[in-house]
Design a protein around this motif. Structure first.
Motif, PDB file in Angstrom:
ATOM      1  N   TYR A   8     -12.088 -10.130  -6.025  1.00 19.08           N
ATOM      2  CA  TYR A   8     -10.968 -10.309  -6.940  1.00 19.08           C
ATOM      3  C   TYR A   8     -10.340  -8.975  -7.333  1.00 19.08           C
ATOM      4  CZ  TYR A   8      -8.420 -11.457 -11.173  1.00 19.08           C
ATOM      5  OH  TYR A   8      -7.454 -11.578 -12.122  1.00 19.08           O
ATOM      6  N   THR A   9     -11.147  -8.040  -7.741  1.00 25.21           N
ATOM      7  CA  THR A   9     -10.651  -6.736  -8.208  1.00 25.21           C
ATOM      8  C   THR A   9      -9.947  -5.977  -7.092  1.00 25.21           C
ATOM      9  OG1 THR A   9     -12.633  -6.672  -9.568  1.00 25.21           O
ATOM     10  CG2 THR A   9     -11.309  -4.673  -9.490  1.00 25.21           C
ATOM     11  N   ALA A  10     -10.592  -5.919  -5.922  1.00 28.10           N
ATOM     12  CA  ALA A  10     -10.032  -5.177  -4.799  1.00 28.10           C
ATOM     13  C   ALA A  10      -8.736  -5.812  -4.324  1.00 28.10           C
ATOM     14  CB  ALA A  10     -11.031  -5.122  -3.653  1.00 28.10           C
ATOM     15  N   ARG A  11      -8.720  -7.152  -4.278  1.00 25.84           N
ATOM     16  CA  ARG A  11      -7.512  -7.859  -3.831  1.00 25.84           C
ATOM     17  C   ARG A  11      -6.351  -7.613  -4.789  1.00 25.84           C
ATOM     18  NH1 ARG A  11      -8.814 -12.969  -4.384  1.00 25.84           N
ATOM     19  NH2 ARG A  11     -10.554 -12.689  -2.994  1.00 25.84           N
ATOM     20  N   ARG A  12      -6.644  -7.616  -6.069  1.00 24.32           N
ATOM     21  CA  ARG A  12      -5.602  -7.364  -7.063  1.00 24.32           C
ATOM     22  C   ARG A  12      -5.028  -5.952  -6.919  1.00 24.32           C
ATOM     23  NH1 ARG A  12      -7.272  -8.562 -13.104  1.00 24.32           N
ATOM     24  NH2 ARG A  12      -7.971  -6.443 -12.852  1.00 24.32           N
ATOM     25  N   ARG A  13      -5.907  -4.985  -6.679  1.00 23.34           N
ATOM     26  CA  ARG A  13      -5.470  -3.598  -6.500  1.00 23.34           C
ATOM     27  C   ARG A  13      -4.608  -3.461  -5.242  1.00 23.34           C
ATOM     28  NH1 ARG A  13      -7.827   0.110  -3.468  1.00 23.34           N
ATOM     29  NH2 ARG A  13      -9.780  -1.029  -3.394  1.00 23.34           N
ATOM     30  N   ARG A  14      -5.059  -4.109  -4.151  1.00 22.20           N
ATOM     31  CA  ARG A  14      -4.311  -4.017  -2.897  1.00 22.20           C
ATOM     32  C   ARG A  14      -2.959  -4.707  -2.983  1.00 22.20           C
ATOM     33  NH1 ARG A  14      -9.245  -5.851  -0.278  1.00 22.20           N
ATOM     34  NH2 ARG A  14     -10.567  -4.016  -0.070  1.00 22.20           N
ATOM     35  N   THR A  15      -2.895  -5.842  -3.639  1.00 16.19           N
ATOM     36  CA  THR A  15      -1.605  -6.545  -3.748  1.00 16.19           C
ATOM     37  C   THR A  15      -0.626  -5.743  -4.598  1.00 16.19           C
ATOM     38  OG1 THR A  15      -2.519  -7.862  -5.552  1.00 16.19           O
ATOM     39  CG2 THR A  15      -2.416  -8.897  -3.385  1.00 16.19           C
ATOM     40  N   ILE A  17      -0.483  -2.501  -4.717  1.00 20.39           N
ATOM     41  CA  ILE A  17       0.018  -1.444  -3.828  1.00 20.39           C
ATOM     42  C   ILE A  17       0.980  -2.034  -2.805  1.00 20.39           C
ATOM     43  CG2 ILE A  17      -0.644   0.242  -2.063  1.00 20.39           C
ATOM     44  CD1 ILE A  17      -3.263   0.614  -3.679  1.00 20.39           C
ATOM     45  N   ARG A  18       0.645  -3.228  -2.281  1.00 21.91           N
ATOM     46  CA  ARG A  18       1.512  -3.881  -1.284  1.00 21.91           C
ATOM     47  C   ARG A  18       2.868  -4.232  -1.872  1.00 21.91           C
ATOM     48  NH1 ARG A  18      -2.777  -6.521   1.680  1.00 21.91           N
ATOM     49  NH2 ARG A  18      -3.068  -5.191   3.505  1.00 21.91           N
ATOM     50  N   LEU A  19       2.908  -4.646  -3.124  1.00 20.87           N
ATOM     51  CA  LEU A  19       4.188  -4.938  -3.770  1.00 20.87           C
ATOM     52  C   LEU A  19       5.039  -3.683  -3.878  1.00 20.87           C
ATOM     53  CD1 LEU A  19       3.137  -7.409  -6.597  1.00 20.87           C
ATOM     54  CD2 LEU A  19       4.648  -7.899  -4.668  1.00 20.87           C
ATOM     55  N   PHE A  20       4.403  -2.563  -4.179  1.00 24.10           N
ATOM     56  CA  PHE A  20       5.125  -1.292  -4.289  1.00 24.10           C
ATOM     57  C   PHE A  20       5.712  -0.871  -2.950  1.00 24.10           C
ATOM     58  CE2 PHE A  20       5.469   3.317  -4.282  1.00 24.10           C
ATOM     59  CZ  PHE A  20       6.069   3.566  -5.498  1.00 24.10           C
ATOM     60  N   THR A  21       4.919  -1.057  -1.870  1.00 29.64           N
ATOM     61  CA  THR A  21       5.332  -0.578  -0.552  1.00 29.64           C
ATOM     62  C   THR A  21       5.939  -1.679   0.313  1.00 29.64           C
ATOM     63  OG1 THR A  21       3.107  -0.951   0.311  1.00 29.64           O
ATOM     64  CG2 THR A  21       3.599   1.248  -0.529  1.00 29.64           C
ATOM     65  N   SER A  22       6.312  -2.787  -0.268  1.00 26.95           N
ATOM     66  CA  SER A  22       6.785  -3.932   0.522  1.00 26.95           C
ATOM     67  C   SER A  22       8.082  -3.648   1.277  1.00 26.95           C
ATOM     68  CB  SER A  22       6.976  -5.154  -0.370  1.00 26.95           C
ATOM     69  OG  SER A  22       7.960  -4.885  -1.338  1.00 26.95           O
ATOM     70  N   THR A  23       8.885  -2.722   0.803  1.00 26.13           N
ATOM     71  CA  THR A  23      10.158  -2.428   1.470  1.00 26.13           C
ATOM     72  C   THR A  23      10.037  -1.325   2.519  1.00 26.13           C
ATOM     73  OG1 THR A  23      10.716  -0.879  -0.282  1.00 26.13           O
ATOM     74  CG2 THR A  23      11.525  -3.125  -0.526  1.00 26.13           C
ATOM     75  N   PHE A  24       8.842  -0.739   2.666  1.00 25.26           N
ATOM     76  CA  PHE A  24       8.647   0.317   3.644  1.00 25.26           C
ATOM     77  C   PHE A  24       8.569  -0.274   5.046  1.00 25.26           C
ATOM     78  CE2 PHE A  24       6.284   3.278   0.445  1.00 25.26           C
ATOM     79  CZ  PHE A  24       7.398   3.251  -0.364  1.00 25.26           C
ATOM     80  N   LYS A  25       8.799   0.575   6.066  1.00 29.37           N
ATOM     81  CA  LYS A  25       8.835   0.100   7.450  1.00 29.37           C
ATOM     82  C   LYS A  25       7.452   0.082   8.095  1.00 29.37           C
ATOM     83  CE  LYS A  25      13.340   1.105   9.448  1.00 29.37           C
ATOM     84  NZ  LYS A  25      14.030   1.931  10.436  1.00 29.37           N
ATOM     85  N   GLY A  26       7.247  -0.875   8.987  1.00 29.64           N
ATOM     86  CA  GLY A  26       6.085  -0.915   9.868  1.00 29.64           C
ATOM     87  C   GLY A  26       4.756  -0.935   9.156  1.00 29.64           C
ATOM     88  N   ALA A  27       3.832  -0.106   9.630  1.00 30.05           N
ATOM     89  CA  ALA A  27       2.476  -0.069   9.083  1.00 30.05           C
ATOM     90  C   ALA A  27       2.451   0.462   7.657  1.00 30.05           C
ATOM     91  CB  ALA A  27       1.592   0.801   9.973  1.00 30.05           C
ATOM     92  N   HIS A  28       3.495   1.159   7.267  1.00 34.27           N
ATOM     93  CA  HIS A  28       3.557   1.708   5.910  1.00 34.27           C
ATOM     94  C   HIS A  28       3.598   0.618   4.845  1.00 34.27           C
ATOM     95  CE1 HIS A  28       3.905   5.692   7.494  1.00 34.27           C
ATOM     96  NE2 HIS A  28       5.071   5.468   8.063  1.00 34.27           N
ATOM     97  N   SER A  29       3.919  -0.600   5.259  1.00 40.62           N
ATOM     98  CA  SER A  29       3.920  -1.703   4.293  1.00 40.62           C
ATOM     99  C   SER A  29       2.848  -2.735   4.583  1.00 40.62           C
ATOM    100  CB  SER A  29       5.285  -2.388   4.303  1.00 40.62           C
ATOM    101  OG  SER A  29       5.509  -3.012   5.550  1.00 40.62           O
ATOM    102  N   ARG A  33      -4.742   1.330   4.152  1.00 39.91           N
ATOM    103  CA  ARG A  33      -4.931   2.772   4.009  1.00 39.91           C
ATOM    104  C   ARG A  33      -3.593   3.511   4.047  1.00 39.91           C
ATOM    105  NH1 ARG A  33      -9.393   5.330   7.739  1.00 39.91           N
ATOM    106  NH2 ARG A  33     -10.633   3.858   6.563  1.00 39.91           N
ATOM    107  N   THR A  34      -2.721   3.124   4.977  1.00 43.70           N
ATOM    108  CA  THR A  34      -1.427   3.809   5.064  1.00 43.70           C
ATOM    109  C   THR A  34      -0.533   3.454   3.883  1.00 43.70           C
ATOM    110  OG1 THR A  34      -0.694   2.072   6.562  1.00 43.70           O
ATOM    111  CG2 THR A  34      -1.350   4.144   7.547  1.00 43.70           C
ATOM    112  N   THR A  35      -0.654   2.227   3.351  1.00 42.37           N
ATOM    113  CA  THR A  35       0.170   1.878   2.182  1.00 42.37           C
ATOM    114  C   THR A  35      -0.213   2.731   0.977  1.00 42.37           C
ATOM    115  OG1 THR A  35      -1.330   0.058   1.650  1.00 42.37           O
ATOM    116  CG2 THR A  35       0.697  -0.501   2.803  1.00 42.37           C
ATOM    117  N   THR A  36      -1.522   2.965   0.797  1.00 46.26           N
ATOM    118  CA  THR A  36      -1.927   3.804  -0.333  1.00 46.26           C
ATOM    119  C   THR A  36      -1.431   5.234  -0.164  1.00 46.26           C
ATOM    120  OG1 THR A  36      -4.067   4.180   0.736  1.00 46.26           O
ATOM    121  CG2 THR A  36      -3.980   2.468  -0.948  1.00 46.26           C
ATOM    122  N   GLN A  37      -1.511   5.735   1.084  1.00 47.77           N
ATOM    123  CA  GLN A  37      -1.016   7.092   1.345  1.00 47.77           C
ATOM    124  C   GLN A  37       0.483   7.183   1.104  1.00 47.77           C
ATOM    125  OE1 GLN A  37      -2.221   7.769   5.375  1.00 47.77           O
ATOM    126  NE2 GLN A  37      -4.336   8.271   4.819  1.00 47.77           N
TER     127      GLN A  37
END
Length: 117
Positions: A8-15, A17-29, A33-37
């Motif tokens: 639960y905790t890890a999934r919440r943290r990842r989502t 980050i994914r919401l923040f990077t959702s507009t980025f291209k390719g693997a960056h979204s 690991r690349t989304t956090t970077q």
């Protein structure tokens, strides 16, 4: 020691980050690991560029004021204009002066004449 399930905790943290990077291209979204970077990189860039933006706008205002002052020889240079503004204690910042210089040149010349006298 018992095993801790972090689903639960890890999934919440990842989502988050994914919401923040959702507009980025390719693997960056897509890849975690690349989304956090990319999130860290984006935040660093935005922090750095906020300072740069202030600097760039100040340069633009100074250039505009200098162009108008040299155009009709109100003063010989921008630096003399600003110096005399401070001497006469007229509190006009560079942003306002640049707007006046572009939109209403007559008003700018009136201000400069007031400084001269």
């Amino acid at each position: 020691m018992t095993r801790i399930r972090r689903g639960y905790t890890a999934r919440r943290r990842r989502t988050k980050i994914r919401l923040f990077t959702s507009t980025f291209k390719g693997a960056h979204s897509r890849l975690t690991r690349t989304t956090t970077q990319q999130k860290i990189r984006a935040l660093v860039s935005s922090h750095r560029d906020r300072g740069r933006q202030k600097r760039n706008f100040r340069r633009l205002w100074i250039t505009r004021i200098n162009a108008v002052t040299r155009e009709n020889r109100v003063f010989y240079s921008y630096s003399r204009l600003i110096h005399n503004l401070y001497k006469k204690q007229l509190l006009l910042n560079r942003k306002i002066l640049a707007q006046i210089a572009i939109s209403n040149k007559n008003c700018f010349y009136m201000i400069s004449n007031k400084i001269i006298k």
